[in-house]
Design an enzyme around this catalytic site. Structure first.
Site, PDB file in Angstrom:
ATOM      1  CG  LEU A  22      14.139  30.238  79.287  1.00 28.66           C
ATOM      2  CD1 LEU A  22      13.087  29.415  78.560  1.00 28.66           C
ATOM      3  CD2 LEU A  22      13.886  31.717  79.068  1.00 28.66           C
ATOM      4  CB  THR A  68      22.906  24.349  81.651  1.00 29.12           C
ATOM      5  OG1 THR A  68      22.280  23.977  80.430  1.00 29.12           O
ATOM      6  CG2 THR A  68      23.517  25.731  81.531  1.00 29.12           C
ATOM      7  CE  LYS A  72      22.158  19.632  81.606  1.00 31.63           C
ATOM      8  NZ  LYS A  72      20.879  19.135  81.056  1.00 31.63           N
ATOM      9  CG  ASP A 108      17.898  17.377  82.793  1.00 31.69           C
ATOM     10  OD1 ASP A 108      17.219  18.381  83.080  1.00 31.69           O
ATOM     11  OD2 ASP A 108      19.049  17.440  82.316  1.00 31.69           O
ATOM     12  N   GLY A 134      22.625  12.104  72.639  1.00 31.77           N
ATOM     13  CA  GLY A 134      23.439  12.983  73.489  1.00 31.77           C
ATOM     14  C   GLY A 134      23.046  12.872  74.954  1.00 31.77           C
ATOM     15  N   GLY A 135      23.346  13.957  75.717  1.00 28.70           N
ATOM     16  CA  GLY A 135      23.092  13.951  77.162  1.00 28.70           C
ATOM     17  C   GLY A 135      21.614  13.801  77.495  1.00 28.70           C
TER      18      GLY A 135
END
Ligand code: NAP
Length: 292
Positions: A22, A68, A72, A108, A134-135
């Site tokens: 997006l 992304t 990453k 992030d 996770g990340g």
């Protein structure tokens, strides 16, 4: 459609797959609103091609990149400089041009924290519970550290991955303590004591939209003033957030994090005030028109 000329500059996002991203929608709306002659596009880059793609995009003169899944972490090997926050998280989502190569950071963390900053809480007393290891969980724990939380409980399904998460975290210079907890044990004791539950797993998204990472009974264990934060932004709300709303809890979905991480990246590239309301409007409008 803006006029693309020989002078138009380029920004973009690399991932694989990346067609669902997006970011082009949000970033192009902001660039147009700012009257900048810059276009933002998505590049699908298969993992084995990452080094040559990164070098080629540098040579092409592209001004900046978002990174992304699944790049990453691996992209870090291609950079000449990493910010402290990117080193802490161990992942990068934004690149910009340095003198001799790409530099990278992680927005992030800022994006995650942005909606929490509006909540009037004493973070120094809060021990968040983070579902997933996770990340995104790493960015969430780093965000909780910046907010001032003394400790975080990270819940995962693999004892090996949990132990690795904790080990890597302890190798860095962190103020926040990470406790790990196996998913298949009861979460009752940690849930009843937390003011912040964060879902960083994909449970509740796409083909798992009918599932919640937490049973309704467990949601009832949360204190009535707790915040339930789901990083997922499609569907809105997820089943987890519907359960939390039914219990009268404060809920936050992943859209604001998405917008704010994108705005922070754009600011890194253009160094101007970012029209965040326009990014928000265009994103929410797209999500509602596309039934997500
Ligand atoms: P990731 O690195 O693949 O991590 C996903 C985590 O979820 C892993 O710990 C995985 O466990 C766990 N998991 C997956 N399925 C599970 C299941 N059925 N039961 C228990 N645990 C499960 O992905 P990520 O990059 O962290 O992203 C995670 C989520 O955050 C995605 O939904 C993504 O869309 C969202 N996200 C949102 C934003 C935003 O801006 N709103 C930003 C980043 C990410 P294992 O390690 O055991 O496989």
């Amino acid at each position: 459609m803006p006029l693309i000329t020989g002078k138009t500059q380029l920004l973009g996002v690399i991932g694989y797959p990346v067609s669902h991203s997006l970011s082009p929608i949000m970033q192009n709306a902001a660039l147009q609103a700012m009257g900048l002659d810059i276009c933002y596009v998505a590049f699908p880059i298969v993992p084995r091609d990452l080094p040559q793609a990164i070098a080629g995009l540098w040579s092409s003169g592209i001004q900046g990149l978002n990174i992304t899944i699944p790049h990453k972490q691996t992209v870090m090997d291609e950079l000449i400089h990493l910010t402290a926050i990117a080193q802490q998280v161990g992942a990068v989502n934004t690149l910009w041009r340095g003198d001799t190569g790409w530099q990278g950071t992680n927005t992030d963390v800022f994006g995650f924290m942005a909606p929490l900053r509006h909540q009037n809480r004493d973070w120094s007393t809060i021990i968040p519970v983070v579902l997933g290891n996770g990340g995104a969980a790493r960015a969430v724990v780093a965000g909780c550290e910046q907010l001032g939380c003394p400790e975080a409980v990270v819940v995962g399904r693999s004892s090996e991955k949990l132990a690795q998460f904790q080990r890597q975290w302890e190798q860095g210079a962190h103020k926040i303590l990470v406790n790990i907890q196996q998913w298949d044990t009861s979460l009752t004791s940690v849930l009843s004591q937390t003011q912040l539950l964060v879902n960083t797993t994909p449970i509740g998204m796409g083909h798992q939209a009918d599932y919640s990472p937490i049973a309704q009974d467990s949601i009832r264990q949360l204190p009535p003033t707790a915040i339930v934060y789901d990083l997922i932004y499609t569907p809105r709300p997820t089943l987890l957030l519907k359960q939390a709303q039914a219990h009268g809890l404060v809920t936050i979905d992943g859209t604001e994090m998405l917008i704010q991480q994108g705005a922070a990246a754009l600011h890194q590239w253009v160094k101007k005030e970012i029209p965040i309301p326009i990014m928000r409007d265009v994103l929410l409008d797209f999500l509602s028109r596309n039934g997500r």
